[in-house]
Every structure is written in C-alpha cells, then in structure tokens.
Design an enzyme around this catalytic site. Structure first.
Site, PDB file in Angstrom:
ATOM      1  N   ASP A  13      26.236  70.726   3.578  1.00 32.13           N
ATOM      2  CA  ASP A  13      25.359  69.609   3.951  1.00 32.13           C
ATOM      3  C   ASP A  13      23.928  70.040   3.673  1.00 32.13           C
ATOM      4  O   ASP A  13      23.643  71.227   3.474  1.00 32.13           O
ATOM      5  CB  ASP A  13      25.528  69.291   5.449  1.00 32.13           C
ATOM      6  CG  ASP A  13      24.637  68.140   5.883  1.00 32.13           C
ATOM      7  OD1 ASP A  13      24.544  67.138   5.158  1.00 32.13           O
ATOM      8  OD2 ASP A  13      23.999  68.239   6.950  1.00 32.13           O
ATOM      9  N   SER A  14      23.019  69.081   3.742  1.00 35.20           N
ATOM     10  CA  SER A  14      21.612  69.390   3.561  1.00 35.20           C
ATOM     11  C   SER A  14      21.069  70.241   4.711  1.00 35.20           C
ATOM     12  O   SER A  14      20.029  70.873   4.564  1.00 35.20           O
ATOM     13  CB  SER A  14      20.821  68.083   3.475  1.00 35.20           C
ATOM     14  OG  SER A  14      21.123  67.271   4.589  1.00 35.20           O
ATOM     15  N   CYS A  76      27.702  65.799   3.552  1.00 37.35           N
ATOM     16  CA  CYS A  76      26.474  65.004   3.475  1.00 37.35           C
ATOM     17  C   CYS A  76      26.761  63.646   2.813  1.00 37.35           C
ATOM     18  O   CYS A  76      27.292  63.587   1.707  1.00 37.35           O
ATOM     19  CB  CYS A  76      25.455  65.784   2.644  1.00 37.35           C
ATOM     20  SG  CYS A  76      23.881  64.958   2.486  1.00 37.35           S
ATOM     21  N   GLU A 155      17.285  65.944  14.675  1.00 35.90           N
ATOM     22  CA  GLU A 155      16.802  67.322  14.431  1.00 35.90           C
ATOM     23  C   GLU A 155      16.008  67.826  15.640  1.00 35.90           C
ATOM     24  O   GLU A 155      16.036  69.003  15.973  1.00 35.90           O
ATOM     25  CB  GLU A 155      15.912  67.367  13.183  1.00 35.90           C
ATOM     26  CG  GLU A 155      16.635  67.083  11.869  1.00 35.90           C
ATOM     27  CD  GLU A 155      17.357  68.292  11.307  1.00 35.90           C
ATOM     28  OE1 GLU A 155      16.934  69.428  11.582  1.00 35.90           O
ATOM     29  OE2 GLU A 155      18.367  68.097  10.608  1.00 35.90           O
ATOM     30  N   HIS A 189      24.026  62.960  10.630  1.00 36.51           N
ATOM     31  CA  HIS A 189      23.334  63.111  11.907  1.00 36.51           C
ATOM     32  C   HIS A 189      23.692  62.028  12.933  1.00 36.51           C
ATOM     33  O   HIS A 189      23.537  62.235  14.126  1.00 36.51           O
ATOM     34  CB  HIS A 189      21.820  63.072  11.684  1.00 36.51           C
ATOM     35  CG  HIS A 189      21.273  64.283  11.016  1.00 36.51           C
ATOM     36  ND1 HIS A 189      21.752  64.741   9.809  1.00 36.51           N
ATOM     37  CD2 HIS A 189      20.284  65.137  11.387  1.00 36.51           C
ATOM     38  CE1 HIS A 189      21.081  65.822   9.462  1.00 36.51           C
ATOM     39  NE2 HIS A 189      20.184  66.085  10.394  1.00 36.51           N
TER      40      HIS A 189
HETATM   41  N1  DGL Z   1      22.911  64.973   5.536  1.00 37.15           N
HETATM   42  C1  DGL Z   1      22.204  63.735   5.242  1.00 37.15           C
HETATM   43  C2  DGL Z   1      23.214  62.593   5.095  1.00 37.15           C
HETATM   44  O1  DGL Z   1      24.305  62.622   5.627  1.00 37.15           O
HETATM   45  C3  DGL Z   1      21.185  63.414   6.322  1.00 37.15           C
HETATM   46  C4  DGL Z   1      20.000  64.346   6.360  1.00 37.15           C
HETATM   47  C5  DGL Z   1      19.216  64.379   5.065  1.00 37.15           C
HETATM   48  O2  DGL Z   1      18.521  63.400   4.741  1.00 37.15           O
HETATM   49  O3  DGL Z   1      19.324  65.377   4.386  1.00 37.15           O
HETATM   50  O4  DGL Z   1      22.923  61.635   4.433  1.00 37.15           O
END
Ligand code: DGL
Length: 273
Positions: A13-14, A76, A155, A189
């Site tokens: 994930d990011s 993600c 966050e 999130h």
């Molecule tokens: N992980 C991203 C998503 O599920 C959310 C956080 C980001 O913007 O990196 O889209």
C-alpha cells in the site's frame, strides 16, 4: 526463502492504510504468512497522476517479488484503480486487487438501488469502480465521491467525534441525495472510519444503507483464489509470520500497526526502493 504454497503473500500500500487488508487477511486465512510493504516515504498516492502511481507501484512490487512471495495483493485502491494491468504485465505471478471484490460486494449489497463509492481523487477519476460494477451488473447506477480529507484524518488518528462527522457528512450528502443503497469504502483508510460513515449515512437516509468494506471483500477473494489455484498455505497458523517493511518512519509505523493489529510489533524494517 519458503517456496510454493508456504511462501508468503506480498501485500503493499502507499502507507499504513493497507493494514486494514492485512487484518482482514489474517482473519480470513490465518495460515498465510505476509510480507507487507508500506511506501510511507511517498504517501499519499491518491493525489498523484496515474503515471506516477504506476511507477511507484512497480517499485513496491519489485521489492516483494524479490522476497519470494507467491502472489501480490494490492491493498491500495488507487494502485488497484490505475496500475493493476501494468503490474500484471510486468510480473509473472498472480496480482490481486481490491476493486473487483469491492464492486462484487457492493452489487450484492445494493440490490436494485444506486451504489455510492468513496475514494481518493485518483480512484474516483479513474472510473475503475463504475467499470468493475458495470461488468457485473449492467443496470447498476454508480455515484463516485472523492473524499480526500478522510485520508489525513485517519493518518492523524481522528476516527470519531465532531470533526470526522462533519467532514463525512459533507461527502455523504451528495450520495444521500441520489438515494444510494450501498456505499463502498473504496480506500484503504476508510474502514477505520466505518462507524462514523455508517452513523452519518443512516442519519441522512430513511432507507437502510449497506457499508461495503473493500478490505474484507478482498480477503474473501484472496481465500477463494488460493483455494482454486491450489496455492493455500498448509502450515499451522502459529507458524505464520508477518514481516513489515516501510520506506520511512519505521517507529511510528510500528506504533500505529500495533494499535491497529492488536498486538506488539517487534520489527519494522526500513528499506529504500
Ligand atoms: N492507499 C490509498 C488508497 O487506498 C489511500 C492513501 C493514499 O492516497 O495514498 O486509495
């Protein structure tokens, strides 16, 4: 390095949001070991161009493939929305995303009513959810709502109270006007705000509105995929491992991860991509 069925799943994930998928996976398939990579140095992805997200995603996947994972789970939503095809072309192993399982669960939950999708700007503007839903049900109406402010709220750990409720209300009002019958949490999130989202959406609608957690839907999808391909791990759950890799701030990641997964996290390794 473990090979075959007992090799780990690679999840990325990011940042830390993908732990919602890790938690769902550990419940749905407790025999599976997991290597998780959070690209905490470059989060958020949801505000970036598709080209940049593809480049970042390939970098993350490469690290996990080198660890000998048997499949990649893209936690993600933004990466799943814009980069899954590129990942499948680039790597010779199964790549599972969160959009199709979320879309399937949304169609099941909405019945004949419209479906609302909350996500990052990148996910919503990609049109990936409407496309995935149209492939399952040609009649379903889909209303996408970018909800970028929910990412920093999570966050910061602002998961309930006045501020998240106000922000969530602002995002849900347009969906309530369209009388949606299910809302997909189309961002890693957002499951952390599930109770606020459920409360506010119910206060805006006289009909029941189902909240679809794409993390849970993805974990179920991974279980069926592994069973179908005869790839499920054979070991007993107590021998599984969870390895956490991040690209920045390992200590604060370990603290949040411990809170989130409900047990101490011994070792978060910082890596450079
Ligand atoms: N992980 C991203 C998503 O599920 C959310 C956080 C980001 O913007 O990196 O889209």
């Amino acid at each position: 390095m473990l090979l075959g069925n007992d090799a780990p799943l690679g999840v990325f994930d990011s940042g830390l949001g993908g732990l919602t998928v890790v938690r769902a996976l550990r419940e749905a398939c407790p025999r599976e070991s997991i290597v998780y990579l959070g690209d905490t140095a470059r989060v958020p992805y949801g505000t970036r161009s598709a080209e940049t997200v593809v480049r970042y995603a390939i970098g993350c996947a490469r690290v996990l493939v080198r660890q000998g994972v048997k499949a990649l789970v893209v936690a993600c939503n933004t990466v799943s929305a814009v980069a899954i095809d590129a990942l499948r072309v680039e790597f010779d192993l199964p790549v599972l995303g969160v959009i199709v399982p979320g879309a399937r669960a949304a169609v099941r939950a909405a019945g004949a009513g419209p479906i609302g999708v909350l996500g990052t700007r990148g996910t919503i503007s990609s049109g990936a959810y409407p496309r995935a839903i149209a492939a399952i049900s040609t009649r379903a109406e889909v209303i996408g709502q970018p909800a970028p402010l929910l990412v920093p709220l999570v966050e910061e750990g602002w998961l309930d109270g006045e501020v998240p409720e106000l922000v969530v209300r602002r995002y849900l009002e347009p969906l309530a006007e369209k009388r949606v019958r299910s809302i997909v949490l189309g961002c890693t999130h957002f499951p952390l705000l599930k109770s606020v989202i459920a409360k506010v959406s119910q206060s805006l609608s006289s009909d029941p509105v189902a909240i679809v957690d794409s993390a849970e839907a993805t974990a179920e999808d991974v279980v069926s995929f592994l069973a179908e391909r005869d790839l499920a791990a054979q070991r007993v759950p107590r021998d599984t491992s969870l390895e956490l890799l991040v690209t920045d701030l390992p200590k604060s990641f370990a603290e949040v991860a411990a809170r989130f997964l409900g047990h101490e996290i011994e070792n978060v390794k910082a890596i450079d991509l």
